[in-house]
Scaffold this active site. Sequence first.
Site, PDB file in Angstrom:
ATOM      1  N   ARG A 136      -9.969   0.611   8.526  1.00 45.28           N
ATOM      2  CA  ARG A 136      -9.399  -0.683   8.854  1.00 45.28           C
ATOM      3  C   ARG A 136     -10.356  -1.542   9.665  1.00 45.28           C
ATOM      4  O   ARG A 136     -10.001  -2.658  10.038  1.00 45.28           O
ATOM      5  CB  ARG A 136      -8.160  -0.442   9.686  1.00 45.28           C
TER       6      ARG A 136
ATOM      7  N   ARG B 268      11.422  -1.271  11.027  1.00 45.25           N
ATOM      8  CA  ARG B 268      10.318  -0.743  11.819  1.00 45.25           C
ATOM      9  C   ARG B 268      10.112  -1.591  13.075  1.00 45.25           C
ATOM     10  O   ARG B 268      10.240  -2.811  13.017  1.00 45.25           O
ATOM     11  CB  ARG B 268       9.040  -0.757  10.965  1.00 45.25           C
TER      12      ARG B 268
ATOM     13  N   ARG C 284      -0.189  -8.796  13.536  1.00 52.44           N
ATOM     14  CA  ARG C 284      -0.796  -7.822  12.616  1.00 52.44           C
ATOM     15  C   ARG C 284      -1.612  -8.535  11.548  1.00 52.44           C
ATOM     16  O   ARG C 284      -2.685  -8.072  11.167  1.00 52.44           O
ATOM     17  CB  ARG C 284       0.298  -6.954  11.973  1.00 52.44           C
TER      18      ARG C 284
ATOM     19  N   LYS D 179       0.828  -1.212   0.000  1.00 53.00           N
ATOM     20  CA  LYS D 179       0.000   0.000   0.000  1.00 53.00           C
ATOM     21  C   LYS D 179       0.861   1.261   0.000  1.00 53.00           C
ATOM     22  O   LYS D 179       0.614   2.197  -0.750  1.00 53.00           O
ATOM     23  CB  LYS D 179      -0.925   0.019   1.233  1.00 53.00           C
TER      24      LYS D 179
ATOM     25  N   ARG E 140      11.971  -5.484   5.070  1.00 57.17           N
ATOM     26  CA  ARG E 140      11.677  -4.063   4.856  1.00 57.17           C
ATOM     27  C   ARG E 140      12.647  -3.156   5.622  1.00 57.17           C
ATOM     28  O   ARG E 140      12.998  -3.425   6.763  1.00 57.17           O
ATOM     29  CB  ARG E 140      10.245  -3.743   5.268  1.00 57.17           C
TER      30      ARG E 140
HETATM   31  P1  AP5 Z   1       4.888  -1.588   1.854  1.00 52.62           P
HETATM   32  O1  AP5 Z   1       4.586  -0.783   0.634  1.00 52.62           O
HETATM   33  O2  AP5 Z   1       5.586  -0.929   2.975  1.00 52.62           O
HETATM   34  O3  AP5 Z   1       3.553  -2.328   2.337  1.00 52.62           O
HETATM   35  P2  AP5 Z   1       2.310  -1.782   3.144  1.00 52.62           P
HETATM   36  O4  AP5 Z   1       1.104  -2.462   2.611  1.00 52.62           O
HETATM   37  O5  AP5 Z   1       2.299  -0.299   3.185  1.00 52.62           O
HETATM   38  O6  AP5 Z   1       2.653  -2.420   4.567  1.00 52.62           O
HETATM   39  P3  AP5 Z   1       2.574  -1.850   6.028  1.00 52.62           P
HETATM   40  O7  AP5 Z   1       3.222  -2.897   6.876  1.00 52.62           O
HETATM   41  O8  AP5 Z   1       3.126  -0.467   6.147  1.00 52.62           O
HETATM   42  O9  AP5 Z   1       1.073  -1.813   6.273  1.00 52.62           O
HETATM   43  P4  AP5 Z   1       0.361  -1.989   7.569  1.00 52.62           P
HETATM   44  O10 AP5 Z   1      -1.013  -1.882   7.118  1.00 52.62           O
HETATM   45  O11 AP5 Z   1       0.693  -3.193   8.353  1.00 52.62           O
HETATM   46  O12 AP5 Z   1       0.972  -0.825   8.504  1.00 52.62           O
HETATM   47  P5  AP5 Z   1       0.565   0.684   8.731  1.00 52.62           P
HETATM   48  O13 AP5 Z   1       1.789   1.491   8.683  1.00 52.62           O
HETATM   49  O14 AP5 Z   1      -0.593   1.079   7.897  1.00 52.62           O
HETATM   50  O15 AP5 Z   1       5.732  -2.868   1.373  1.00 52.62           O
HETATM   51  C1  AP5 Z   1       6.226  -3.811   2.317  1.00 52.62           C
HETATM   52  C2  AP5 Z   1       7.634  -4.284   1.876  1.00 52.62           C
HETATM   53  O16 AP5 Z   1       7.527  -5.004   0.651  1.00 52.62           O
HETATM   54  C3  AP5 Z   1       8.630  -3.152   1.590  1.00 52.62           C
HETATM   55  O17 AP5 Z   1       9.902  -3.578   1.993  1.00 52.62           O
HETATM   56  C4  AP5 Z   1       8.559  -2.968   0.070  1.00 52.62           C
HETATM   57  O18 AP5 Z   1       9.781  -2.487  -0.456  1.00 52.62           O
HETATM   58  C5  AP5 Z   1       8.268  -4.383  -0.403  1.00 52.62           C
HETATM   59  N1  AP5 Z   1       7.417  -4.444  -1.589  1.00 52.62           N
HETATM   60  C6  AP5 Z   1       6.351  -3.636  -1.891  1.00 52.62           C
HETATM   61  N2  AP5 Z   1       5.773  -4.023  -3.034  1.00 52.62           N
HETATM   62  C7  AP5 Z   1       6.468  -5.127  -3.466  1.00 52.62           C
HETATM   63  C8  AP5 Z   1       6.342  -6.002  -4.596  1.00 52.62           C
HETATM   64  N3  AP5 Z   1       5.369  -5.815  -5.514  1.00 52.62           N
HETATM   65  N4  AP5 Z   1       7.217  -7.034  -4.707  1.00 52.62           N
HETATM   66  C9  AP5 Z   1       8.198  -7.216  -3.766  1.00 52.62           C
HETATM   67  N5  AP5 Z   1       8.364  -6.423  -2.696  1.00 52.62           N
HETATM   68  C10 AP5 Z   1       7.511  -5.396  -2.541  1.00 52.62           C
HETATM   69  O19 AP5 Z   1       0.034   0.612  10.227  1.00 52.62           O
HETATM   70  C11 AP5 Z   1       0.893   0.380  11.310  1.00 52.62           C
HETATM   71  C12 AP5 Z   1       0.111   0.339  12.610  1.00 52.62           C
HETATM   72  O20 AP5 Z   1      -0.549   1.580  12.820  1.00 52.62           O
HETATM   73  C13 AP5 Z   1      -1.001  -0.701  12.679  1.00 52.62           C
HETATM   74  O21 AP5 Z   1      -0.524  -1.969  13.059  1.00 52.62           O
HETATM   75  C14 AP5 Z   1      -1.916  -0.072  13.733  1.00 52.62           C
HETATM   76  O22 AP5 Z   1      -1.403  -0.279  15.020  1.00 52.62           O
HETATM   77  C15 AP5 Z   1      -1.832   1.391  13.408  1.00 52.62           C
HETATM   78  N6  AP5 Z   1      -2.874   1.839  12.462  1.00 52.62           N
HETATM   79  C16 AP5 Z   1      -2.677   2.391  11.229  1.00 52.62           C
HETATM   80  N7  AP5 Z   1      -3.843   2.685  10.643  1.00 52.62           N
HETATM   81  C17 AP5 Z   1      -4.809   2.314  11.522  1.00 52.62           C
HETATM   82  C18 AP5 Z   1      -6.235   2.347  11.494  1.00 52.62           C
HETATM   83  N8  AP5 Z   1      -6.915   2.838  10.438  1.00 52.62           N
HETATM   84  N9  AP5 Z   1      -6.900   1.877  12.561  1.00 52.62           N
HETATM   85  C19 AP5 Z   1      -6.252   1.406  13.652  1.00 52.62           C
HETATM   86  N10 AP5 Z   1      -4.911   1.330  13.742  1.00 52.62           N
HETATM   87  C20 AP5 Z   1      -4.190   1.792  12.695  1.00 52.62           C
END
Ligand code: AP5
Length: 225
Positions: free
Chosen positions: A92, A164, A175, A17, A131
Amino acid sequence: SMADLNLILLGPPGSGKGTQGERLQEDLDLPYYATGDILRAAVKEGTDVGTGAKEYMDRGDLVPDEVLIGIIAERLESGEANHGFILDGFPRTVVQAEALDAKLVELHRAITAVIQIDVDDDESVRRLSGRRVCTEGGHVYHEDFNPPKVEGVCDIDGSELIVRDDDKAEVVRHRLDQYHEKTAPLVDYYKTQALLNRVEGSKDPESVEESIHTLVSTLSLEEGT
Ligand code: AP5
């Protein structure tokens, strides 16, 4: 207006994402709200929201709905997203989705499309275990799949790359459990509203970008932009 693109990126941890959101933001030049980034910035700044959120994030739990609903409502009400937005990581939960729907009705707006980036759990784990993120702007790399030009250094702003806190194996598992239990129901929620567009996320980043680009072009045509 009807021509505005109000987009949501939906997908499990590590589905790409953030990677795709960054590219889409450059492509469309729309405000991009990634709630994980917003929360991490709040933690870094030591605000009340950040201090409250940190323990949930470190455990891999979701931060309480009302906190996230408040964060997004504030941005939508500010006017800066009046001509479209990209949401990443919000909503979410069904409670968050319902709150977003209510807020958009109030603002005479509507979601244009939900882009579901789909990968399986094994792929999520592979991606999150390699990552690296930069300390300055949160730019995202992978040690094998998307390495920086210089090891340990962000290509874009030159800051240090780190792992991270919530990318430890046991936290990643939790997660993913949280995703399946609380977020995956949104797939049906948006299917029912005929807003869901699934993109195969397991291909390389350029292929995924191309699929999203094609989808968004179609939407723009339908919306008359
Ligand atoms: P990346 O692009 O970073 O993936 P992502 O989907 O953004 O993953 P996240 O782990 O950031 O999402 P998340 O939803 O768990 O965490 P968030 O920060 O939103 O890619 C991942 C890796 O793969 C990278 O190394 C990249 O280079 C690689 N990659 C990407 N595309 C690729 C491909 N096609 N092929 C190969 N490699 C690839 O949330 C964190 C925390 O915040 C949550 O756990 C929660 O505690 C809180 N939070 C956030 N939003 C909310 C909400 N709405 N409600 C409640 N809590 C929330």
